[in-house]
Design a protein around this motif. Sequence first.
Motif, mmCIF file in Angstrom:
data_model
loop_
_atom_site.group_PDB
_atom_site.id
_atom_site.type_symbol
_atom_site.label_atom_id
_atom_site.label_comp_id
_atom_site.label_asym_id
_atom_site.label_seq_id
_atom_site.Cartn_x
_atom_site.Cartn_y
_atom_site.Cartn_z
ATOM 1 N N ALA A 151 42.970 47.959 46.987
ATOM 2 C CA ALA A 151 43.669 46.760 47.456
ATOM 3 C C ALA A 151 43.107 45.511 46.776
ATOM 4 C CB ALA A 151 43.561 46.636 48.974
ATOM 5 N N THR A 152 41.784 45.485 46.612
ATOM 6 C CA THR A 152 41.160 44.353 45.915
ATOM 7 C C THR A 152 41.627 44.287 44.469
ATOM 8 O OG1 THR A 152 39.193 44.571 47.328
ATOM 9 C CG2 THR A 152 38.954 43.329 45.273
ATOM 10 N N LEU A 153 41.723 45.443 43.825
ATOM 11 C CA LEU A 153 42.187 45.500 42.437
ATOM 12 C C LEU A 153 43.621 44.968 42.320
ATOM 13 C CD1 LEU A 153 41.362 46.524 39.565
ATOM 14 C CD2 LEU A 153 42.551 48.653 40.146
ATOM 15 N N MET A 154 44.478 45.376 43.239
ATOM 16 C CA MET A 154 45.859 44.893 43.221
ATOM 17 C C MET A 154 45.915 43.405 43.524
ATOM 18 S SD MET A 154 47.894 47.966 45.174
ATOM 19 C CE MET A 154 47.938 49.628 44.506
ATOM 20 N N ALA A 155 45.098 42.972 44.459
ATOM 21 C CA ALA A 155 45.071 41.551 44.793
ATOM 22 C C ALA A 155 44.628 40.716 43.596
ATOM 23 C CB ALA A 155 44.129 41.314 45.976
ATOM 24 N N GLU A 156 43.657 41.227 42.844
ATOM 25 C CA GLU A 156 43.212 40.511 41.637
ATOM 26 C C GLU A 156 44.346 40.401 40.617
ATOM 27 O OE1 GLU A 156 39.862 42.745 40.360
ATOM 28 O OE2 GLU A 156 38.476 41.894 41.854
ATOM 29 N N ALA A 157 45.164 41.442 40.537
ATOM 30 C CA ALA A 157 46.308 41.383 39.619
ATOM 31 C C ALA A 157 47.292 40.311 40.055
ATOM 32 C CB ALA A 157 46.994 42.744 39.563
ATOM 33 N N ILE B 23 46.528 37.657 41.866
ATOM 34 C CA ILE B 23 45.875 36.352 41.660
ATOM 35 C C ILE B 23 45.915 35.959 40.186
ATOM 36 C CG2 ILE B 23 43.657 35.156 41.772
ATOM 37 C CD1 ILE B 23 43.036 36.907 44.262
ATOM 38 N N THR B 24 45.654 36.918 39.311
ATOM 39 C CA THR B 24 45.663 36.634 37.871
ATOM 40 C C THR B 24 47.047 36.211 37.401
ATOM 41 O OG1 THR B 24 43.904 38.251 37.531
ATOM 42 C CG2 THR B 24 45.178 37.596 35.597
ATOM 43 N N THR B 25 48.071 36.875 37.948
ATOM 44 C CA THR B 25 49.439 36.596 37.496
ATOM 45 C C THR B 25 49.998 35.318 38.104
ATOM 46 O OG1 THR B 25 49.807 38.986 37.309
ATOM 47 C CG2 THR B 25 51.763 37.559 37.312
ATOM 48 N N LEU B 26 49.810 35.147 39.413
ATOM 49 C CA LEU B 26 50.464 34.040 40.112
ATOM 50 C C LEU B 26 49.499 32.931 40.527
ATOM 51 C CD1 LEU B 26 52.809 36.149 42.437
ATOM 52 C CD2 LEU B 26 53.412 35.029 40.285
ATOM 53 N N GLY B 27 48.221 33.241 40.592
ATOM 54 C CA GLY B 27 47.240 32.249 41.044
ATOM 55 C C GLY B 27 47.272 30.937 40.292
ATOM 56 N N PRO B 28 47.392 30.950 38.936
ATOM 57 C CA PRO B 28 47.410 29.682 38.198
ATOM 58 C C PRO B 28 48.547 28.746 38.606
ATOM 59 C CG PRO B 28 47.001 31.522 36.711
ATOM 60 C CD PRO B 28 47.360 32.109 38.032
ATOM 61 N N TYR B 29 49.590 29.280 39.225
ATOM 62 C CA TYR B 29 50.739 28.452 39.608
ATOM 63 C C TYR B 29 50.613 27.914 41.020
ATOM 64 C CZ TYR B 29 52.667 30.743 35.500
ATOM 65 O OH TYR B 29 52.865 31.209 34.224
ATOM 66 N N GLY B 30 49.525 28.243 41.703
ATOM 67 C CA GLY B 30 49.283 27.679 43.017
ATOM 68 C C GLY B 30 49.597 28.639 44.147
ATOM 69 N N PRO B 31 49.118 28.323 45.358
ATOM 70 C CA PRO B 31 49.324 29.189 46.524
ATOM 71 C C PRO B 31 50.796 29.437 46.858
ATOM 72 C CG PRO B 31 47.639 27.536 46.970
ATOM 73 C CD PRO B 31 48.277 27.150 45.671
ATOM 74 N N HIS B 32 51.637 28.413 46.629
ATOM 75 C CA HIS B 32 53.055 28.600 46.944
ATOM 76 C C HIS B 32 53.684 29.669 46.051
ATOM 77 C CE1 HIS B 32 52.439 24.758 49.014
ATOM 78 N NE2 HIS B 32 53.573 25.028 49.688
ATOM 79 N N ALA B 33 53.240 29.718 44.803
ATOM 80 C CA ALA B 33 53.754 30.747 43.899
ATOM 81 C C ALA B 33 53.314 32.130 44.368
ATOM 82 C CB ALA B 33 53.272 30.497 42.471
ATOM 83 N N VAL B 34 52.081 32.244 44.880
ATOM 84 C CA VAL B 34 51.596 33.528 45.399
ATOM 85 C C VAL B 34 52.426 33.948 46.612
ATOM 86 C CG1 VAL B 34 49.648 34.710 46.466
ATOM 87 C CG2 VAL B 34 49.268 33.158 44.526
ATOM 88 N N LEU B 35 52.681 33.008 47.516
ATOM 89 C CA LEU B 35 53.507 33.299 48.689
ATOM 90 C C LEU B 35 54.896 33.765 48.260
ATOM 91 C CD1 LEU B 35 54.152 33.265 51.719
ATOM 92 C CD2 LEU B 35 54.673 30.811 51.498
ATOM 93 N N CYS B 36 55.481 33.041 47.323
ATOM 94 C CA CYS B 36 56.824 33.398 46.837
ATOM 95 C C CYS B 36 56.807 34.779 46.193
ATOM 96 C CB CYS B 36 57.306 32.347 45.840
ATOM 97 S SG CYS B 36 58.980 32.640 45.233
ATOM 98 N N GLY B 37 55.766 35.051 45.421
ATOM 99 C CA GLY B 37 55.671 36.350 44.752
ATOM 100 C C GLY B 37 55.574 37.492 45.741
ATOM 101 N N MET B 38 54.762 37.327 46.790
ATOM 102 C CA MET B 38 54.618 38.378 47.795
ATOM 103 C C MET B 38 55.934 38.615 48.530
ATOM 104 S SD MET B 38 51.448 39.397 47.536
ATOM 105 C CE MET B 38 50.975 40.216 49.026
ATOM 106 N N ILE B 39 56.646 37.534 48.822
ATOM 107 C CA ILE B 39 57.936 37.675 49.522
ATOM 108 C C ILE B 39 58.952 38.373 48.627
ATOM 109 C CG2 ILE B 39 59.896 36.400 50.488
ATOM 110 C CD1 ILE B 39 57.908 34.277 51.462
ATOM 111 N N ILE C 55 46.883 44.358 50.674
ATOM 112 C CA ILE C 55 46.940 43.573 49.432
ATOM 113 C C ILE C 55 47.029 42.088 49.762
ATOM 114 C CG2 ILE C 55 48.270 43.173 47.316
ATOM 115 C CD1 ILE C 55 49.242 46.073 47.532
ATOM 116 N N ALA C 56 47.862 41.749 50.771
ATOM 117 C CA ALA C 56 48.004 40.340 51.162
ATOM 118 C C ALA C 56 46.698 39.781 51.700
ATOM 119 C CB ALA C 56 49.114 40.208 52.213
ATOM 120 N N LEU C 57 45.986 40.558 52.495
ATOM 121 C CA LEU C 57 44.718 40.086 53.059
ATOM 122 C C LEU C 57 43.673 39.871 51.971
ATOM 123 C CD1 LEU C 57 44.585 42.338 56.253
ATOM 124 C CD2 LEU C 57 44.913 39.856 56.189
ATOM 125 N N LYS C 58 43.580 40.785 51.014
ATOM 126 C CA LYS C 58 42.628 40.633 49.910
ATOM 127 C C LYS C 58 43.014 39.459 49.005
ATOM 128 C CE LYS C 58 39.942 44.131 50.878
ATOM 129 N NZ LYS C 58 38.536 43.931 51.266
#
Length: 790
Positions: free
Chosen positions: A667-673, A675-691, A713-716
């Motif tokens: 789960a941590t490995l997936m979460a890092e993926a 974060i790496t992909t969407l993290g640079p665009y900000g928390p809102h992008a991460v939320l949008c990506g998960m949805i 994955i969401a928690l990590k």
Amino acid sequence: MITPEITMVLSVLAVVVVLLITEWMPLEVMALLVLGVLALTGLVSPIEALAGFSNPAVVTIWAVFILSGGLTRTGIANILGRYLLKIAGNRPTRLVIVIMVIAGALSSFMNNIAVAALMLPVVMDVARKTRHSPSLLLMPLAYGTLLGGLTTMIGTPPNILVSEALRTNGLEPFRIFDFSPIGLPVMIIGTLFVALVGTRLLPRGGNAVSPDNIANNRILTQYRLQDRLFRIKIPEHSALIGKSLADSHLGSSLGLNVIGISRGRITNLAPEMTTIIMAGDELIVEGRFDRIQEMNNWGQLLSETRVAEKSSLLDYDMQVAEVRLDPDGECIGKTIAELGFRNRYGLNVLSIKRQNREIIANVKTVALQDEDILVVCGPIGRIHELSEAAGVPPPAVLQEAEIRSRFALGRKMRLFSVPYGSKLLGQTVSESCLGDALDVQIVSIVREDGTAMIPSSDMHFEPGDTMIISGLSDMIAVLLMRGLEGVFVKDEESWEDVAILDNEKVGLMEVVLSPYSIHLGQTLQDLRFREKYGLTVLAVWRKGKATRSGLRDLRLQLGDALLLFGNWKRLALLGQEPDFLVLTQNMQEAAREDKAKIALAIMAAVLLPVILGLVPIYIAVVIGAAMMVLSKCLTMDEAYRYIEWKAVFLIAGMLPLGQALEKSGAATLMAEAVITTLGPYGPHAVLCGMIVITFVATSIIPTAALVVLMTPIALKTSAGLGISPYPLMMGIAMAASSSFTSPISHPANVLVMGPGGYRFIDYVKVGGPLTLLILVVLMVIIPTIWPLSP
């Protein structure tokens, strides 16, 4: 760093995803196997593997199913439905809004599949009385139940699962109405979109329901009954005379449904299977024209007194041989009929050897597979040409002793001759339809001068021809009934026949398989449906089209709509069966409305202490479920039936996989993926990506299983980014329950597919834009109610 444990967990996850999508095995069986594999490999301990069955989320889910059952059996939806027309009137937009609001309100505290099943007959009656197409109202009903489930924690299993995931990880869980500030706006906006925009995208042409005249009923358009109704006049010499309908083989062998018998001036509709056929009778039958035509043409033949010997396959320079198929050849994936095998190669295929079994029934319609061996009959030169053309090893020619020992490959052999004066003379084999419908085969035709040949479709019958016929014993028994033919009639009377199928004694009615049915996966033949209920299944509506042939062997699926014909009393009795939903409210089993107030009081007693924080929800709902049975709102047998055991086993079996994802570091490995992909665009992008990921996955993976996989994955991810986990968990819950884009994404969508006459594309056209709209709404509201900051 990818450890062996991570590799193992991800391998199990990959297999699980494939099985969830393809459904190669029952999902609950798959979940139990996953549980066992995780324990055996040491990814979780045996105690942890079994802990899913005692998990508070699983307990809450099955208890809520029982509470929903109590509200169902006490007729809460029926009571609301009575006032539906008074409130909504006849305007379609207003009707859709009222239906969706009522369905949504019920789904807030009931299982949404139960609500859809409850409201389905009510909405069908509304469609009849207002003369609107069911397709205009039924998809809104399904979507209304899904939208309503978003508004409370007990409205849908994903809400319960995300709340329990928070508690398990030491966080404050969502409370029962924490979903309402998000779910209510989504429900309101979704309802307005469906009513104002979505209904314009739904099919409605020609499907309006008229309560007065069946000729105007959408059943005519949807099932095209007028194309399948014929009359057969029984002549004086027919072998059917004196036989009962059950013994006539008209249904079991020819696939014809006798729905009426005209005798003199009296027409007996929906006759009993014990009814005796008499000379001069006119049978009103429903079925395929080619089967009736074939029945007539078999009657033009004479059965020879001498039976074909078992070795007759070797007469006239014929041979029987086994030919192995080329795995890369063009035959793979096609049927013998599609290949035009007999015309193309001048050979008959007697059977197909596949692994350790031999297929001898319906050989012409079996799709060929790698490594299949065809058992063919014909001139030896033709057999060698086939193997050379296919580029496979030489054929294995069978000896007479082997053919005898296999008794003509398990099929009966018989000789038939074409007499002088037969109507078949001058017809081609193709025009005669002989062997098209029945599972029999013309092995060879022997001319009067003794010349034998494999029949091609353009070969004409000549006087004195003798045919060697191969077929299963019951098929041969049908053919040996000399005089089986009747006088075939089809003209404007068939429209009249449709009209008389609905009167005060008999009628047509649609039913769908209940979500709680024990008959899922069974065939009508397994159920002995005609014998048990005295009703005839004329057609099955499945995935946007009517299936009208081979119904006896069709395995029933959730969402199938069965078109039944029979006596109204028998149809009413079927309405008492919990395995079927009759799409007419007055045909349903009477609800225990005298217990409705008690059921509502129990529901209030469950919710109040949970809202006040006095009792955990999993304890309150268990006590409430027990009270529903003790108060006789429903029986214990009904309580067991209302539990969706598939969902319970699926969730309990998948929870250890979610735990393994977390413990192994996957789960941590997936979460890092993420974060790496969407993290640079900000928390809102991460939320949008998960949805968005959840939206897409929910179209192909059961929602409960998806949530179990997504929550770790969401928690990590939230921990890795240093943001609050609540908006991500809320987004996953909302997206998982918003299963609008596919009929298979949620049972409520499947349930209305048949009665509404929907196709797959209809869900995409309405559900696609609705999903995009909900995504926008969630991205605006979630960060406002549940800030992303920790």
